[in-house]
Design a protein around this motif. Sequence first.
Motif, PDB file in Angstrom:
ATOM      1  N   GLN A  74      38.885  -1.183  -5.894  1.00 29.41           N
ATOM      2  CA  GLN A  74      39.301  -1.078  -4.488  1.00 29.41           C
ATOM      3  C   GLN A  74      40.823  -0.982  -4.374  1.00 29.41           C
ATOM      4  O   GLN A  74      41.345  -0.218  -3.553  1.00 29.41           O
ATOM      5  N   THR A  75      41.539  -1.752  -5.178  1.00 32.29           N
ATOM      6  CA  THR A  75      43.001  -1.660  -5.186  1.00 32.29           C
ATOM      7  C   THR A  75      43.432  -0.252  -5.580  1.00 32.29           C
ATOM      8  O   THR A  75      44.333   0.339  -4.953  1.00 32.29           O
ATOM      9  N   THR A  83      43.398  -6.454  -0.059  1.00 32.67           N
ATOM     10  CA  THR A  83      42.621  -6.232  -1.273  1.00 32.67           C
ATOM     11  C   THR A  83      43.295  -6.861  -2.487  1.00 32.67           C
ATOM     12  O   THR A  83      42.632  -7.469  -3.339  1.00 32.67           O
ATOM     13  N   SER A  86      33.482  -5.017  -7.025  1.00 31.10           N
ATOM     14  CA  SER A  86      33.685  -3.771  -7.772  1.00 31.10           C
ATOM     15  C   SER A  86      33.615  -3.975  -9.279  1.00 31.10           C
ATOM     16  O   SER A  86      34.192  -3.202 -10.048  1.00 31.10           O
ATOM     17  N   LYS A 133      41.795   2.502  -5.186  1.00 31.24           N
ATOM     18  CA  LYS A 133      41.515   3.422  -4.069  1.00 31.24           C
ATOM     19  C   LYS A 133      42.633   3.376  -3.027  1.00 31.24           C
ATOM     20  O   LYS A 133      43.041   4.423  -2.499  1.00 31.24           O
ATOM     21  N   HIS A 134      43.116   2.170  -2.739  1.00 31.07           N
ATOM     22  CA  HIS A 134      44.203   2.054  -1.751  1.00 31.07           C
ATOM     23  C   HIS A 134      45.485   2.698  -2.258  1.00 31.07           C
ATOM     24  O   HIS A 134      46.217   3.337  -1.497  1.00 31.07           O
ATOM     25  N   SER A 158      38.642  -2.440   4.608  1.00 34.87           N
ATOM     26  CA  SER A 158      37.888  -1.208   4.433  1.00 34.87           C
ATOM     27  C   SER A 158      37.894  -0.370   5.708  1.00 34.87           C
ATOM     28  O   SER A 158      38.085   0.853   5.663  1.00 34.87           O
ATOM     29  N   ARG A 162      41.273   1.190   6.203  1.00 30.41           N
ATOM     30  CA  ARG A 162      41.432   2.310   5.278  1.00 30.41           C
ATOM     31  C   ARG A 162      40.783   3.573   5.832  1.00 30.41           C
ATOM     32  O   ARG A 162      41.373   4.657   5.800  1.00 30.41           O
TER      33      ARG A 162
END
Length: 585
Positions: free
Chosen positions: A434-435, A424, A223, A437-438, A380, A383
Amino acid sequence: MASASRSLKVPRTLYDTCLSAYIIDRANMTEEKTRNLPLNVQCDVYFKLHEENEICQLTALFSELAIIGRLLKAQNKRLRLIKSFQAVMSHNNRVAEQLKKAFINICENAVSVNTENIELGLRLGSFLSEAGWFFESEEILRWCSILLDSMISRYPTEVKYERLELEVLHKLLHAQTVYCLFEQAQSTYYKASNLVDSLRAKQQVLNLAGLYAEFSVLYFFRSQYDEAFKWSNEALKELKPNLPAGVVIDVLRQASKACVVKRKFQKAELLIKQAVTRAVQAYDFSHPKYADTLLDYGFYLLNYDSISHSVTVYKAALDVRKEIFGELNLQVAVANEDLAYALYVHEYSSGRFTDAQCKAEKAIETMAKILPADHLLLASSKRVLALILEEVAIDMNAGMVSNDACKAMLDKAEELHKTALRLTMAAFGEENVQTAKHYGNLGRLYQSMKKYREAEEMHLKAITIKEKLLGEEDYEVALSLGHLASLYNYHMNHYRQAERLYLRSINIGHKLFGPGYSGLEYDYRGLLHVYNEMEDAQKVADYHDKIRRWRALREAQNRSDRPVLLNLEPLISIEEILGKFKLFK
């Protein structure tokens, strides 16, 4: 009975009849006799075993390094070999491990290092990577690099060993990146970069398009989108008309993905459509490279708000991969996950998540059979499943299903989100897209669970990280702004704060996608609620009108859309692609 059933089949050609007769005659079908046949015929013999479902015999043969090593020299039979090998792996997925151990044993016990073993390892490692068995591929290619280090130390003036190692490092970097071995991949990246400098200092002519594309892939997976975009541009500069079709396609599709995350959609569309066209012309509609391009085309469509078309393309990609690899393969699991997420987005307003849930669960089930329990690739998929379960639970609650059933589903979603966040964080740390997004996903879930303070904390974390990494006007930032606005609007009664956030989100959506962007509906409806609660009748009327105009735009767009897979772009030259790329925003 088996022999009798074979005899009833009507072969299409005399050659096919001979192959069938050869494999039926077990007494005469010895490895020594088969080895003496022309290489292409040998490959066809083994593929015929696959077609006749003689998997036990094929497994025994493919467990032999000498046999696989020989067959890998037949490049024009690659797809048949992949299909046959995957049938063996589905029957006994230890075969790749056995081949890896056999190769390492040769390396450890060789009296001296020789290029023949290295070339065998390069062929085998590359093949296993293409076939979706990246862990074994990585170890084999790493051994090849170790052997070449020895050769380069011994013969420092022989550039052929450095050139061979650069090829090995290119393949090694791919396997490490896709398998999420990021520390090792970073070391390989530095090693390859230094080797490029060394070869250039020795006046060596290099084409680095494929290698630079792999550099971009590494940063994309992590990312780090600015670096991914930079290296994809460097790869494009290296494109030449005489490069292999597969290299050109890989460069185009990776550069397209880098453009998508930088929201340069004109450039992305140009590149991915040319990649799809080239894959069809160079290979066909049943080839892995075509499936690869479709997945990246689906990624572009989904991010560009052409959601129903992205579902169509993802389904086509999954069908091709399943036909080649069956079910027990990482590449099929990834395609299932991509389709699951596209279906989730597509059906968000309808609440029909059965197919999306099935695909997400299938992805996790397959990955669990192949990967270690704490592998990052599972984050992923978990998630995606968590997002789906949350929506299913909300719909169950609206349908007056028992609170216990809804709570159990939300608890399961929380467990999945937390696992994904933990994996992540371990790989990338706190400051990563990505972190973020979580965190945002947990924020939405806590909102559904009526844990509003926890939800606010998660949304604020997501916004802070995304703004720092992506800037204040990125699509990802807009998503998080809209989610926090929803929390303030519907649950915390902070209407002025919600209004400001919705307006920011709408402004970003307009700039990136135009007035017909699908995500605007949720922000508009949120503002309707805000202004109703604030008793601002004029603005309520204004936003009713905005929604009517938005709906008309969406309907007009849907009527004008053409089937995406029936209208491929005509092939244009690399020079034309690069010229247009420079002109587009």
